[in-house]
Scaffold this active site. Structure first.
Site: not given
Ligand code: FPP
Length: 225
Positions: A16, A12, A29, A58, A124, A178, A64, A62
């Site tokens: 910002r 997150d 992004h 997530s 991995l 959260r 956004r 959508w």
């Protein structure tokens, strides 16, 4: 000392980060995608870490603005195509989680192509959560089991989820505390680390610091010491 086999990250703070520099949110992004690459490469060279699960898009994202959603889709498509070589070089298996049927046919094709081409890799497993929501995942799993004659057990439900592996360490960057519908089942006993760093400023160094702290936590899984 605790073993850190499965790390999950809520990445997150991209928007910002960009706004703080008077840039458009999407630049955040773009910068975030670079950190995804660095962290994945690091984890692939760390023998203890088996899985890295990253929240990329997530079921709620959508909501956004259309242009941001379109940008994220394009970024993901480019990222996967460009990174295929890097996945192979670092022996990383790509295993998406989430319901990608909502994505365009061409993005679905890219996702499946990278999944197939890296299926043999075993240093991995990097899972990107794509159109992922834990509630949606659990509902899809329950529906897939609804014709079962036997009572549903924890093991049965676990095996029916997209991500069948418990999380050891869950990190969220960006300052909020959260879970935002991420791996709610698998994080039942995860150690949670919330850091203020915005995702594009996150680094392997910070990850190493968090892992060091995680190793010293006393994990009791509901039992006694
Ligand atoms: C949250 O930041 C981040 C996302 C919704 C998308 C995560 C995407 C990336 C890290 C980059 C792309 C990843 C790949 C794998 C190509 P935010 O936009 O909610 O930030 P904010 O809270 O500052 O607004």
């Amino acid at each position: 000392m605790n073993l850190v086999k499965h790390i999950a990250i809520i990445m997150d703070g991209n928007g910002r980060w960009a706004e703080l520099q008077d840039k458009k949110r999407v630049k955040g992004h773009e910068a975030g995608a670079k950190i995804v690459k660095e962290v994945t490469t690091y984890c692939s060279h760390n023998k203890e870490i088996e899985r890295l699960t990253l929240y990329a898009f997530s079921t709620e994202n959508w909501k956004r603005p259309r242009l941001e959603v379109e940008f994220l889709m394009k970024l993901l498509d480019n990222y996967l195509k460009n990174e295929l070589e890097v996945y192979l070089q670092n022996n990383v298996r790509f295993e998406p989680i989430g319901d990608i049927r909502a994505f365009s046919k061409s993005l679905q094709k890219t996702v499946k192509m990278v999944e197939q081409k890296t299926a043999h890799c075993d240093a991995l497993v990097q899972s990107l959560a794509l159109n992922y929501g834990a509630q949606d995942e659990i509902i899809r799993a329950v529906n897939s089991l609804k014709n079962s004659k036997a009572d549903i057990t924890v093991q049965m439900l676990s095996n029916a989820l997209d991500c069948k592996h418990n999380v050891d360490l869950l990190i969220r960057t960006g300052g909020d505390k959260r879970l935002s519908n991420f791996l709610l089942w698998q994080a039942a006993y995860a150690e949670l680390f919330f850091v203020d760093t915005l995702w594009p400023d996150f680094s392997v160094k910070e990850l190493e610091k968090i892992v060091k702290k995680f190793k010293k936590v006393e994990r009791r899984f509901g039992g006694l010491k």
